[in-house]
Design an enzyme around this catalytic site. Structure first.
Site, PDB file in Angstrom:
ATOM      1  N   ASP A  13       0.928  -0.868   0.103  1.00  0.00           N
ATOM      2  CA  ASP A  13       0.007   0.262   0.198  1.00  0.00           C
ATOM      3  C   ASP A  13       1.052   1.420   0.046  1.00  0.00           C
ATOM      4  OD1 ASP A  13      -2.335  -1.622   0.088  1.00  0.00           O
ATOM      5  OD2 ASP A  13      -2.108  -1.889   2.642  1.00  0.00           O
ATOM      6  N   LYS A  16       2.077   1.918  -5.162  1.00  0.00           N
ATOM      7  CA  LYS A  16       2.848   1.480  -6.229  1.00  0.00           C
ATOM      8  C   LYS A  16       1.673   2.115  -7.581  1.00  0.00           C
ATOM      9  CE  LYS A  16       3.573  -2.458  -4.126  1.00  0.00           C
ATOM     10  NZ  LYS A  16       3.046  -2.219  -3.091  1.00  0.00           N
ATOM     11  N   GLY A  40      -4.354  -4.997  -4.370  1.00  0.00           N
ATOM     12  CA  GLY A  40      -4.971  -3.023  -4.950  1.00  0.00           C
ATOM     13  C   GLY A  40      -4.111  -1.792  -5.565  1.00  0.00           C
ATOM     14  N   HIS A  41      -4.108  -2.422  -6.363  1.00  0.00           N
ATOM     15  CA  HIS A  41      -3.510  -0.932  -6.066  1.00  0.00           C
ATOM     16  C   HIS A  41      -4.288   0.356  -7.206  1.00  0.00           C
ATOM     17  CE1 HIS A  41       0.211  -3.569  -7.569  1.00  0.00           C
ATOM     18  NE2 HIS A  41       0.296  -3.556  -6.160  1.00  0.00           N
ATOM     19  N   GLN A 224       2.460  -6.380  -3.444  1.00  0.00           N
ATOM     20  CA  GLN A 224       2.047  -6.155  -1.529  1.00  0.00           C
ATOM     21  C   GLN A 224       4.150  -5.161  -1.503  1.00  0.00           C
ATOM     22  OE1 GLN A 224       1.963  -9.111  -3.083  1.00  0.00           O
ATOM     23  NE2 GLN A 224      -0.254  -8.601  -3.486  1.00  0.00           N
TER      24      GLN A 224
END
Ligand code: IMP
Length: 427
Positions: A13, A16, A40-41, A224
């Site tokens: 988080d 990225k 989750g980007h 991650q």
């Protein structure tokens, strides 16, 4: 330079998605190389928020080829939904922009069931995303995984499933006390996914190799963060893949590689495990609210704390970081003073490294340096407009880590960024 790798230096988080989105406008290909739908980007485009779980964030630029590489574990249900969602939003109209590696392993319903039942039973919970990631990687290493190539042929899938599923169902029912998974339901569902996804199937390694040899810009998008890496993270509170740059660069020879280490201007962690600089009081609540610190995949509230330079130094070295991207600097606006962790104390000793065991990492006390805060910097795009206090904060990070800063993000939108280094002709 034709290869850049974006990796997280904290516990995921780090922002990225936004960094990849910015760089990908100048990239010919963007590659996800590990993890799965646990990621989750988040990218904000024109005020609209997009959360991507499996498809590289580069898909939003309308140009680069998006590759899901052989080290990813794919949940085809999630992937099919993500493709549909993007198509509805006007992205990914051209099928040839998405490539999925034939060797990538798949996540099946029994992986998710095992993840859930184990997490329920654990006395010391990991706080997984319940996406079946650990069980899927276990099967890959245990040589009983089922790969993307296998669902492209119903007979092969049937044969693989009949070897694997009875043992899984025994384990689910007899050891974990869960309900068995139906063979024919999975066979039909996954055969259908194979039909839907076959148009994207290739050996992506040959494609990537060719692009690098032609000196085209290839961007590897880490998921991650290094604190969650299976080898170097705060074990056992980690994910089940190798999240560091070596997982992407291990197969690249003779290239001049930019490794961009991404960190927030403070620290967050979702799920359990050590977080030495955690602040449970007012600072944590304020940062969580201002920074929107809720998990993009699970919606869980993220734990928040001050920036930890000790762990950043350790993970910069492990990743061979060549420059830094600092995100969410604007979220610290209005906080005074700002604390930064520059060492740890453990049982009377001073440490300048992250202990190898989580037991010790839970015990360390941070040693802080205080810095003056600043008022408002949201949306600043030129470093000369930053207040002197914000510049000092950035300079201190850069000199402690002995690394240049390439990007500083100052707001939600993709255009709220200060570019300081010319990666992929960005400037
Ligand atoms: P898993 O990857 O679902 O097995 O979860 C293992 C640990 O990694 C948990 O603490 C999760 O919260 C964390 N985790 C997994 N993926 C992400 C991510 O993309 N961002 C932040 N934390 C993550």
């Amino acid at each position: 330079m034709s290869v850049a790798v974006v990796v997280g230096l904290q516990w995921g988080d780090e922002g990225k998605g936004k960094v990849v989105d910015i760089l990908s406008r100048h990239a010919d290909a963007v590659v996800r190389f590990q993890g799965g739908a646990n990621a989750g980007h988040t990218v904000v485009v024109g005020g609209e928020k997009y959360v991507l779980h499996l498809i590289p964030s580069g898909v939003l630029n309308g140009r680069s080829v998006c590759i899901i590489g052989s080290g990813v574990v794919i949940d085809p249900k999630e992937l099919v939904e993500e493709i549909r969602f993007l198509q509805e939003k006007g992205f990914l109209k051209d099928d040839s922009r998405l490539k999925i590696d034939l060797r990538a392993h798949l996540v099946f319903p029994y992986h998710k069931e095992i993840d859930r039942l184990r997490e329920e039973k654990r006395s010391e919970k990991i706080g997984t995303t319940l996406r079946g990631i650990g069980p899927a990687y276990e099967d890959k290493v245990g040589r009983c995984g089922i790969r993307f190539a296998d669902i492209l042929d119903k007979d092969i899938l049937k044969s693989r499933l009949s070897q694997v599923l009875p043992e899984k169902n025994e384990y689910i029912t007899k050891v974990l006390g869960g309900r068995p998974v139906d063979f024919y339901r999975i066979l039909d569902e996954y055969t259908a996914y194979g039909e839907m996804l076959s148009r994207y199937a290739i050996d992506t390694n040959t494609l990537i190799d060719g692009m690098i040899r032609d000196e085209r810009h290839v961007l590897f998008e880490g998921a991650q963060g290094s604190g969650l890496d299976i080898d170097f993270g705060t074990y056992p509170f980690v994910t089940s893949s190798s999240t560091i740059s070596a997982a992407a660069t291990g197969r690249i020879w003779g290239s001049n590689i930019e490794v961009l280490g991404v960190t927030k201007a403070y620290t967050t962690r979702v799920g359990h495990g050590p977080l030495p600089t955690e602040e449970k009081g007012r600072f944590g609540d304020e940062i969580r609210a201002k920074g929107g610190e809720f998990g993009a995949t699970t919606g869980r509230a993220r734990r928040c704390g001050w920036l930890d330079l000790v762990m950043l130094k350790y993970y910069s070295k492990i990743n061979g970081v060549t420059s830094l991207a600092i995100t969410k600097l604007d979220v610290l606006s209005g906080i005074n003073p700002i604390k930064v962790c520059v060492g740890y104390r453990l049982g009377g000793r001073e440490l300048d490294y992250l202990p190898a065991t989580s037991n010790e990492a839970f015990e360390v006390e941070p040693v802080y340096r205080e810095m003056e805060g600043w008022d408002k910097i949201e949306g600043v795009r030129d470093v000369s407009y930053l207040p002197i206090e914000a510049k000092r904060y950035l300079d201190m990070i850069s000199s402690y880590l002995d690394l240049p800063i390439a990007l500083v993000s100052t707001g939600y939108d993709r255009s709220d960024v200060i570019v300081l280094k010319n990666i992929f002709n960005l400037k």
